[in-house]
Motif scaffolding. Structure first.
Motif, PDB file in Angstrom:
ATOM      1  N   ASP B  53     -17.571   0.117  39.367  1.00  0.00           N
ATOM      2  CA  ASP B  53     -16.722  -0.712  38.499  1.00  0.00           C
ATOM      3  C   ASP B  53     -17.263  -2.130  38.344  1.00  0.00           C
ATOM      4  OD1 ASP B  53     -14.772  -2.221  40.840  1.00  0.00           O
ATOM      5  OD2 ASP B  53     -15.726  -0.319  41.339  1.00  0.00           O
ATOM      6  N   ARG B  54     -18.162  -2.552  39.220  1.00  0.00           N
ATOM      7  CA  ARG B  54     -18.694  -3.914  39.134  1.00  0.00           C
ATOM      8  C   ARG B  54     -19.999  -3.986  38.344  1.00  0.00           C
ATOM      9  NH1 ARG B  54     -18.192  -6.314  45.265  1.00  0.00           N
ATOM     10  NH2 ARG B  54     -15.925  -6.491  45.303  1.00  0.00           N
ATOM     11  N   CYS B  55     -20.475  -2.825  37.899  1.00  0.00           N
ATOM     12  CA  CYS B  55     -21.811  -2.809  37.304  1.00  0.00           C
ATOM     13  C   CYS B  55     -21.898  -3.605  36.015  1.00  0.00           C
ATOM     14  CB  CYS B  55     -22.210  -1.358  37.044  1.00  0.00           C
ATOM     15  SG  CYS B  55     -23.873  -1.191  36.395  1.00  0.00           S
ATOM     16  N   ILE B  56     -22.929  -4.423  35.884  1.00  0.00           N
ATOM     17  CA  ILE B  56     -23.110  -5.191  34.658  1.00  0.00           C
ATOM     18  C   ILE B  56     -24.219  -4.600  33.791  1.00  0.00           C
ATOM     19  CG2 ILE B  56     -22.245  -7.351  35.604  1.00  0.00           C
ATOM     20  CD1 ILE B  56     -25.182  -8.241  35.948  1.00  0.00           C
ATOM     21  N   GLY B  57     -24.771  -3.463  34.241  1.00  0.00           N
ATOM     22  CA  GLY B  57     -25.754  -2.739  33.429  1.00  0.00           C
ATOM     23  C   GLY B  57     -27.106  -3.408  33.298  1.00  0.00           C
ATOM     24  N   CYS B  58     -27.496  -4.229  34.263  1.00  0.00           N
ATOM     25  CA  CYS B  58     -28.782  -4.917  34.127  1.00  0.00           C
ATOM     26  C   CYS B  58     -29.967  -3.987  34.366  1.00  0.00           C
ATOM     27  CB  CYS B  58     -28.843  -6.120  35.062  1.00  0.00           C
ATOM     28  SG  CYS B  58     -28.896  -5.690  36.823  1.00  0.00           S
ATOM     29  N   GLY B  59     -29.736  -2.876  35.073  1.00  0.00           N
ATOM     30  CA  GLY B  59     -30.793  -1.875  35.237  1.00  0.00           C
ATOM     31  C   GLY B  59     -31.866  -2.187  36.257  1.00  0.00           C
ATOM     32  N   LEU B  60     -31.718  -3.284  36.985  1.00  0.00           N
ATOM     33  CA  LEU B  60     -32.744  -3.639  37.979  1.00  0.00           C
ATOM     34  C   LEU B  60     -32.834  -2.569  39.060  1.00  0.00           C
ATOM     35  CD1 LEU B  60     -32.146  -7.477  38.387  1.00  0.00           C
ATOM     36  CD2 LEU B  60     -34.190  -6.393  37.473  1.00  0.00           C
ATOM     37  N   CYS B  61     -31.702  -1.970  39.396  1.00  0.00           N
ATOM     38  CA  CYS B  61     -31.694  -0.969  40.464  1.00  0.00           C
ATOM     39  C   CYS B  61     -32.561   0.227  40.069  1.00  0.00           C
ATOM     40  CB  CYS B  61     -30.268  -0.518  40.748  1.00  0.00           C
ATOM     41  SG  CYS B  61     -29.367   0.069  39.291  1.00  0.00           S
ATOM     42  N   LEU B  62     -32.431   0.623  38.818  1.00  0.00           N
ATOM     43  CA  LEU B  62     -33.199   1.758  38.332  1.00  0.00           C
ATOM     44  C   LEU B  62     -34.694   1.481  38.452  1.00  0.00           C
ATOM     45  CD1 LEU B  62     -32.246   3.689  35.132  1.00  0.00           C
ATOM     46  CD2 LEU B  62     -34.618   3.316  35.707  1.00  0.00           C
ATOM     47  N   GLU B  63     -35.047   0.250  38.135  1.00  0.00           N
ATOM     48  CA  GLU B  63     -36.463  -0.129  38.181  1.00  0.00           C
ATOM     49  C   GLU B  63     -37.053  -0.018  39.567  1.00  0.00           C
ATOM     50  OE1 GLU B  63     -37.216  -3.987  36.444  1.00  0.00           O
ATOM     51  OE2 GLU B  63     -35.843  -3.521  34.783  1.00  0.00           O
ATOM     52  N   VAL B  64     -36.265  -0.374  40.577  1.00  0.00           N
ATOM     53  CA  VAL B  64     -36.851  -0.457  41.920  1.00  0.00           C
ATOM     54  C   VAL B  64     -36.674   0.803  42.760  1.00  0.00           C
ATOM     55  CG1 VAL B  64     -36.529  -2.954  41.957  1.00  0.00           C
ATOM     56  CG2 VAL B  64     -34.842  -1.474  43.060  1.00  0.00           C
ATOM     57  N   CYS B  65     -35.834   1.748  42.316  1.00  0.00           N
ATOM     58  CA  CYS B  65     -35.549   2.892  43.170  1.00  0.00           C
ATOM     59  C   CYS B  65     -36.769   3.800  43.276  1.00  0.00           C
ATOM     60  CB  CYS B  65     -34.363   3.679  42.643  1.00  0.00           C
ATOM     61  SG  CYS B  65     -34.025   5.162  43.640  1.00  0.00           S
ATOM     62  N   PRO B  66     -37.289   4.015  44.485  1.00  0.00           N
ATOM     63  CA  PRO B  66     -38.488   4.860  44.652  1.00  0.00           C
ATOM     64  C   PRO B  66     -38.173   6.344  44.698  1.00  0.00           C
ATOM     65  CG  PRO B  66     -37.865   3.901  46.753  1.00  0.00           C
ATOM     66  CD  PRO B  66     -36.837   3.455  45.761  1.00  0.00           C
ATOM     67  N   ASN B  67     -36.900   6.697  44.709  1.00  0.00           N
ATOM     68  CA  ASN B  67     -36.549   8.105  44.907  1.00  0.00           C
ATOM     69  C   ASN B  67     -35.857   8.743  43.715  1.00  0.00           C
ATOM     70  OD1 ASN B  67     -37.435   8.153  47.748  1.00  0.00           O
ATOM     71  ND2 ASN B  67     -35.742   6.697  48.019  1.00  0.00           N
ATOM     72  N   GLY B  68     -35.844   8.046  42.605  1.00  0.00           N
ATOM     73  CA  GLY B  68     -35.219   8.606  41.411  1.00  0.00           C
ATOM     74  C   GLY B  68     -33.743   8.880  41.578  1.00  0.00           C
ATOM     75  N   ALA B  69     -33.090   8.109  42.412  1.00  0.00           N
ATOM     76  CA  ALA B  69     -31.658   8.351  42.653  1.00  0.00           C
ATOM     77  C   ALA B  69     -30.784   7.645  41.633  1.00  0.00           C
ATOM     78  CB  ALA B  69     -31.286   7.894  44.063  1.00  0.00           C
ATOM     79  N   ILE B  70     -31.398   6.849  40.745  1.00  0.00           N
ATOM     80  CA  ILE B  70     -30.618   6.165  39.710  1.00  0.00           C
ATOM     81  C   ILE B  70     -31.229   6.515  38.367  1.00  0.00           C
ATOM     82  CG2 ILE B  70     -29.758   3.959  38.862  1.00  0.00           C
ATOM     83  CD1 ILE B  70     -30.406   2.873  41.713  1.00  0.00           C
ATOM     84  N   ILE B  71     -30.373   6.997  37.464  1.00  0.00           N
ATOM     85  CA  ILE B  71     -30.868   7.326  36.143  1.00  0.00           C
ATOM     86  C   ILE B  71     -29.965   6.707  35.082  1.00  0.00           C
ATOM     87  CG2 ILE B  71     -31.968   9.490  36.825  1.00  0.00           C
ATOM     88  CD1 ILE B  71     -29.431  10.904  35.687  1.00  0.00           C
ATOM     89  N   ALA B  72     -30.512   6.576  33.889  1.00  0.00           N
ATOM     90  CA  ALA B  72     -29.690   6.083  32.787  1.00  0.00           C
ATOM     91  C   ALA B  72     -29.216   7.286  31.993  1.00  0.00           C
ATOM     92  CB  ALA B  72     -30.515   5.164  31.912  1.00  0.00           C
ATOM     93  N   LYS B  73     -27.928   7.319  31.705  1.00  0.00           N
ATOM     94  CA  LYS B  73     -27.394   8.458  30.964  1.00  0.00           C
ATOM     95  C   LYS B  73     -26.342   7.957  29.990  1.00  0.00           C
ATOM     96  CE  LYS B  73     -25.911  13.172  31.792  1.00  0.00           C
ATOM     97  NZ  LYS B  73     -25.330  14.120  32.703  1.00  0.00           N
ATOM     98  N   SER B  74     -26.562   8.245  28.714  1.00  0.00           N
ATOM     99  CA  SER B  74     -25.691   7.797  27.621  1.00  0.00           C
ATOM    100  C   SER B  74     -25.212   6.352  27.808  1.00  0.00           C
ATOM    101  CB  SER B  74     -24.500   8.736  27.415  1.00  0.00           C
ATOM    102  OG  SER B  74     -24.046   9.284  28.617  1.00  0.00           O
ATOM    103  N   GLY B  75     -26.164   5.479  27.971  1.00  0.00           N
ATOM    104  CA  GLY B  75     -25.849   4.044  28.041  1.00  0.00           C
ATOM    105  C   GLY B  75     -25.355   3.559  29.383  1.00  0.00           C
ATOM    106  N   ASN B  76     -25.086   4.463  30.333  1.00  0.00           N
ATOM    107  CA  ASN B  76     -24.614   4.019  31.646  1.00  0.00           C
ATOM    108  C   ASN B  76     -25.611   4.356  32.737  1.00  0.00           C
ATOM    109  OD1 ASN B  76     -22.110   3.018  30.769  1.00  0.00           O
ATOM    110  ND2 ASN B  76     -21.276   5.098  30.734  1.00  0.00           N
TER     111      ASN B  76
END
Lengths: 621, 304, 149
Positions: B53-76
């Motif tokens: 609920d606090r996410c601001i959608g900056c996407g930095l987490c996706l960039e740094v995750c080495p294990n592919g545990a974060i993905i972008a899906k339909s804008g979220n």
């Protein structure tokens, strides 16, 4: 709360604040017809003039009598200090919060008699005419506020003098000093003469005022059919004949004596924080003890009288401002902040039975005014704090708690004697002073974060585009936090100087054109020095500038130091852009600053230290 | 010296022992009580708390995750917890506070420095430090060191324990503990096992020893409506504790839902969603029953 | 100008600031910083404020906000007294307690950033209101509306 107090309290709560033109009209009348006199004497004659003519008001059921205006919640104006325009009055009448009713008669009086005389002639006009362009630019931009542009200096508190001596004795003192003036060797002899004369006239004024109340009470007593009330009114008449001309003899007289003095001060001028009995429990205790011992006072009566006294404060809303600030709502409270507890002059525990009585009254009355605080020393028992805590946790904001021992230390550091320090306390919000002997004037609020903002723009105000401050350098060029902070200190000192220079002039303007001889009687050592309160007559003279926004400033400095200089995860350039864009499109930066910045505490102490260095310039004349 | 696995160091604790205290929460617990309001304390090792609920959608987490545990899906941004290795890289760059690692290694000295900051408050209020968790005694070497250091600095020590620990550990730390806060939940061992994951014999034996050999023990019973607040359990608890010591101090801790959100943040399911706090009357009733059996009962967690 | 409105007025002339504050919004009150990832409750705020050399000022103002439940009962009262005594032992000048109403809690729900320092009693512990789930916040608001002394 008994039935009488319940009624008085209810009436006070229900009555709406309104603007009374009575004082303004009387003041205008006086000035139109006044002959030639020295400034202090003229002010004293004006004071006496008002007290001789203003309406006397005794409300049903009251035990302590006297209103500033003609009725409860009548709010006076002080056109000789600042004159409301018709627009101001309309705003005051119509604003949704903290409004003051303005009747057509009052508006009319302003339009036809008051404004025509005072427009351009008030202290406010004089002050703005004398301030430099630099000062005005800073003032307009919100770098600091100026307390004296709307209200008289004041901001002081009474000690126990009126409980030991009456005004006839003060007059005797004054005459004594007049007789001893050395016209041969003292170049100030004439000035002193005029000031002393003014004080004497003011003293006569207040005695006269009380006598008018005695008259009125007698009249009402004659007409009163209820036996009990008749007796009360006769008693009130007797009391008002005795005080404040003579020292009070009883608890009831002590409260009434203070109240007349309070009214005197706030009728003379609209001083900051009205006036304040200070360490009320200390002053009342001897009367209380004696009354109980003699059987002339019961605990119930003592509480009832104190509660009647409390209602009186609530009936005097703070006089409203003019101009820009009139559009903002303020508050009705005039910050009379009564102290309880603390230390006696000999350093021992000051908590007594009246202290607990005052706490009971605070707990029951729940009025906006007066404000209240407790002075807690290590010498005071825990049960005192606990009693106050029970009231605090009910959540309506009073009393606040002060460290009596630190207060004493602060006063000693400022050069007060230990007895004066122990008998002092705090007033207004949190300001420390030696009661009865000090003029501790507030000169205004100081916008610390705004000054820092200027540093980030090399002295330019981003809001107006004006060059307000010094050119302390392009912040992108600072290679260390120390450089940035040095620039900030420079900017800070620059504005302190601007402010202080202005305040020095304003002070002289008040000394020359708007003395307060009545207030001067009440604060040592004005009579002895034959110098007005507004002219350094007090034993201690202190000025304060109140720094605002220290919390925000600390967080700001922490954020920049940590991210821009230490961790280097944010460049100054990126930060400035984010600020310029109000974080739109830079939410990540904002979250970084908000959530990932540890507070660097040593920063918090540093502004206060350099602050202090420069404040010491203005202290202790 | 051994380091500790710490979840949190909470200042101004006024319900975990007398006075104003600092509570040190250790990670790891032998029990898995279904009503636990600190679920992040149960497992050893670091875990990831996720608050979308606090996410601001900056996407930095996706960039740094080495294990592919974060993905972008339909804008979220979507979190695939199964892929997460709890390396903490995303937590470093999440400025909005969406991702947080829970469980931190701290040395004895570091923890002590935190505790010492509030000494003035302990002095003024008769407070001190409470070691809790999770289960503090599951890190016995670290705990012992901490207790010894606190004793040296004359800081009052309290230890909260579920009691399902090696008795030797309790015995070893005993002399450095001013106050034990000992939890007791269910007297029926089978039921105990079903709801907490372990049987209760050891818990009862350890309490026995402790009451007989330590000067200050307070028994704490969480009251979980419908689970352990029935007459039989209450009576059995009362009889057992009285048998150990007449007039033994016992505190009733009402169940609360404060920890429920944490399950979601850990990617777990809360098994008792319909539970409500017991009302004050119910607590008084239970307290009454226990007092009749000769116990000194208090409702709530603070104490003098 | 009054102390209560000054933070509003002064904030209204300042753009966005590096503490995360947006343009023209009020400044923080009083002397203690409230941002930062190391908010640790009233004892931390007090320790922090005590680092100012109070005796060299003419007065400082420290405001602590609690909900009534934090101060409930005899124990709650004792703790209040002890907090004050501790702060004063460290030579703090002044402290006042805002015991907040349900109305303030509602406002805090709507604008959490302005109420980051608000501590509420949850159950057996106290926590920052803004860190709690909405459901829990609702519960506390309901509780607050009914607390009586």
């Amino acid at each position: 709360m008994n039935e009488r107090v319940t009624k008085l309290r209810q009436r006070s709560l229900e009555t709406e604040a309104y603007i009374s033109a009575e004082r303004a009209e009387l003041m205008t009348e006086f000035y139109r017809s006044a002959g030639n006199s020295s400034v202090p004497v003229r002010r004293a004659l004006a004071f006496k003039y008002m007290l001789e003519r203003k309406e006397i008001c005794i409300n049903p059921g009251e035990l302590i009598v006297g209103e500033r205006g003609e009725a409860p919640k009548a709010t006076y104006t002080y056109p000789e200090l600042c004159c409301h325009t018709l627009e101001d009055l309309d705003i005051l009448d119509s604003r949704p919060k903290i409004s003051y009713n303005v009747s057509p008669q009052v508006r009319d009086a302003y339009e036809h008699r008051i404004i025509p005389y005072w427009e351009g002639k008030s202290m406010r006009d004089l002050i703005f005419a004398e301030m430099s362009e630099t000062w005005k630019a800073a003032y307009d931009a919100g770098i600091f506020t100026e307390f004296m542009e709307q209200r008289a200096p004041g901001h002081t508190v009474l000690d126990d003098k009126i409980y030991r001596r009456g005004f006839l004795e003060f007059i005797a003192d004054i005459n004594d000093h007049l007789a001893r003036l050395d016209y041969l060797n003292d170049v100030e002899a004439y000035q002193k003469q005029e000031e002393l004369k003014a004080m004497r006239i003011s003293a006569e004024g207040i005695i006269l005022f009380a006598e008018r109340y005695a008259e009125k009470a007698k009249e009402l007593a004659q007409m009163e059919t209820d036996v009990l009330r008749k007796a009360e009114l006769e008693k009130i008449a007797e009391i008002c004949s005795h005080v404040p001309a003579h020292a009070p003899r009883t608890y009831w007289e002590a409260l009434q004596a203070y109240w007349f003095v309070h009214l005197g001060v706030i009728i003379e001028l609209n001083t900051w924080d009205a006036f304040n009995p200070g360490r009320l429990d200390q002053h009342l205790y001897p009367f209380y003890k004696q009354g109980l011992a003699e059987g002339t006072l019961t605990e119930e009566e003592a509480k009832e009288l104190l509660e009647c006294f409390w209602v009186k404060f609530n009936n005097q809303p703070a006089p409203p401002k003019v101009g820009v600030t009139a559009a903002e709502s303020g508050t009705y409270t005039d910050f009379a902040n009564i102290n309880s507890g603390g230390l006696k002059a000999d350093g021992s525990d000051g908590v007594n039975d009246v202290t607990y009585l005052v706490l009971d009254v605070i707990d029951e009355m729940r009025l906006l005014q007066p404000s209240s605080n407790i002075q807690l020393s290590k010498k005071n028992p825990d049960r005192f704090m606990r009693r106050a805590a029970r009231i605090i946790r009910k959540g309506w904001g009073q009393p606040s708690v002060f460290n009596a021992d630190t207060v004493v230390e602060e006063l000693l550091r400022q050069g007060k004697s230990i007895e004066d320090a122990r008998q002092g306390g705090t007033s207004g919000c949190v300001e420390t002073g030696a009661f009865g002997k000090e003029s501790y004037i507030l000169t205004g609020y100081f916008n610390l974060p705004k000054i820092f903002e200027l540093v980030l723009h090399n002295g330019l105000d981003p809001k107006t585009g004006l060059r307000l401050g010094l050119e302390t350098g392009d912040p992108k060029g600072f290679s260390s936090f120390a450089e940035l902070f040095a620039a900030f200190k420079k900017q800070l000192h620059y504005f302190i100087d601007v402010k202080v220079k202005g305040s020095n002039i304003i002070e002289r303007l008040y000394a020359a054109y708007m003395p307060s001889p009545f207030l001067s009687i009440l604060i040592d050592d004005c009579i002895a020095k034959a110098k007005d309160y507004n002219d350094g007559g007090a034993r201690y003279n202190t000025n304060y500038i109140q720094g605002v926004g220290l919390g925000s400033l600390t967080d700001t400095l922490s954020g920049i130091r940590y991210h821009v200089f230490d961790q280097k995860d944010l460049t100054m350039e990126k930060l400035l852009k984010a600020l310029e864009d109000n974080f739109l499109g830079h939410e990540g930066v904002r979250q970084l600053l908000l959530n990932k910045t540890p507070t660097l505490e040593m920063i918090m102490t540093t502004p206060t230290r350099s602050w202090w260095t420069f404040l010491t310039r203005t202290i202790l004349k | 010296m051994v380091d500790g696995q710490i979840i949190n160091i909470m200042k101004y604790s006024i319900h975990d022992g007398p006075g104003i205290r600092t509570t040190v929460f250790l990670k790891g617990c032998p029990l898995n009580c279904q009503w636990c309001h600190n679920p992040e304390s149960q497992r050893f090792g670091q875990e990831l708390l996720y608050r979308p609920d606090r996410c601001i959608g900056c996407g930095l987490c996706l960039e740094v995750c080495p294990n592919g545990a974060i993905i972008a899906k339909s804008g979220n941004l979507k979190f695939l917890r199964d892929q997460c290795q709890v390396c903490g890289a995303c937590c470093q760059v999440c400025y909005a506070g969406v991702r947080e690692l829970v469980g931190k290694t701290m040395s004895v000295r570091e923890v002590l420095a935190e505790i010492e900051k509030d000494v003035v408050f302990y002095d003024e209020s008769g407070g001190g430090v409470t070691f809790s968790g999770g289960e503090a005694v599951m890190q016995p070497v670290f705990l012992l060191e901490m207790l010894k250091e606190c004793r040296k600095k004359e800081i009052h020590t309290a230890v909260e324990t579920c009691g399902y620990v090696n008795l030797e550990f309790l015995q070893t730390i005993s002399e450095y503990v001013n106050l034990f806060l000992y939890d007791l939940k269910l007297m029926d061992s089978q039921k105990h096992q079903a709801l907490t994951g372990v049987p209760n014999e050891r818990i009862l034996e350890n309490l026995s020893w402790l009451v007989k050999n330590h000067s200050r023990v307070i028994v704490r019973v969480p009251i979980i409506p419908g689970i352990n607040d029935d007459e039989e359990n209450v009576a059995l608890i009362g009889e057992f504790v009285t048998s150990l010591k007449q007039g033994q101090e016992l505190h009733l801790l009402p169940y609360h839902k404060a920890g429920v959100d944490k399950y979601q943040r850990l990617g777990r399911t809360y098994l008792l969603p319909e539970l409500q706090s017991p009302g004050h009357e119910r607590l008084e009733q239970i307290a009454g029953k226990l007092e009749q059996l000769g116990l000194k009962v208090k409702i709530g967690g603070g104490s003098k | 100008m009054l102390p209560t409105t000054c933070h509003v007025y002064f904030g209204s002339v300042i753009g966005a600031t590096a503490d995360g504050r947006r343009a023209w919004e009020p400044l923080s009150e009083g002397i203690s910083p409230v941002q930062g990832s190391d908010r640790l409750g009233p004892t931390a705020v007090i320790k922090s404020s005590s680092k100012l050399d109070h005796a060299r000022t003419g007065g400082t103002l420290l405001n602590l906000k609690f909900t009534p439940q934090v101060l409930e009962g005899d124990e709650g009262l004792e703790k209040l007294v002890q907090l004050v005594r501790s702060y004063f032992k460290l030579s703090g000048h002044h402290i006042q307690f805002n015991v907040v109403s349900a109305k303030t809690l509602r406002a805090a729900q709507g604008e959490p950033e302005k109420y980051r320092d608000l501590i509420v009693r949850v159950a057996g512990y106290s926590d920052y209101f803004c860190d709690l789930s909405e459901a829990l916040q609702e519960e506390i608001i309901t509780r607050t509306e009914h607390v009586a002394f």
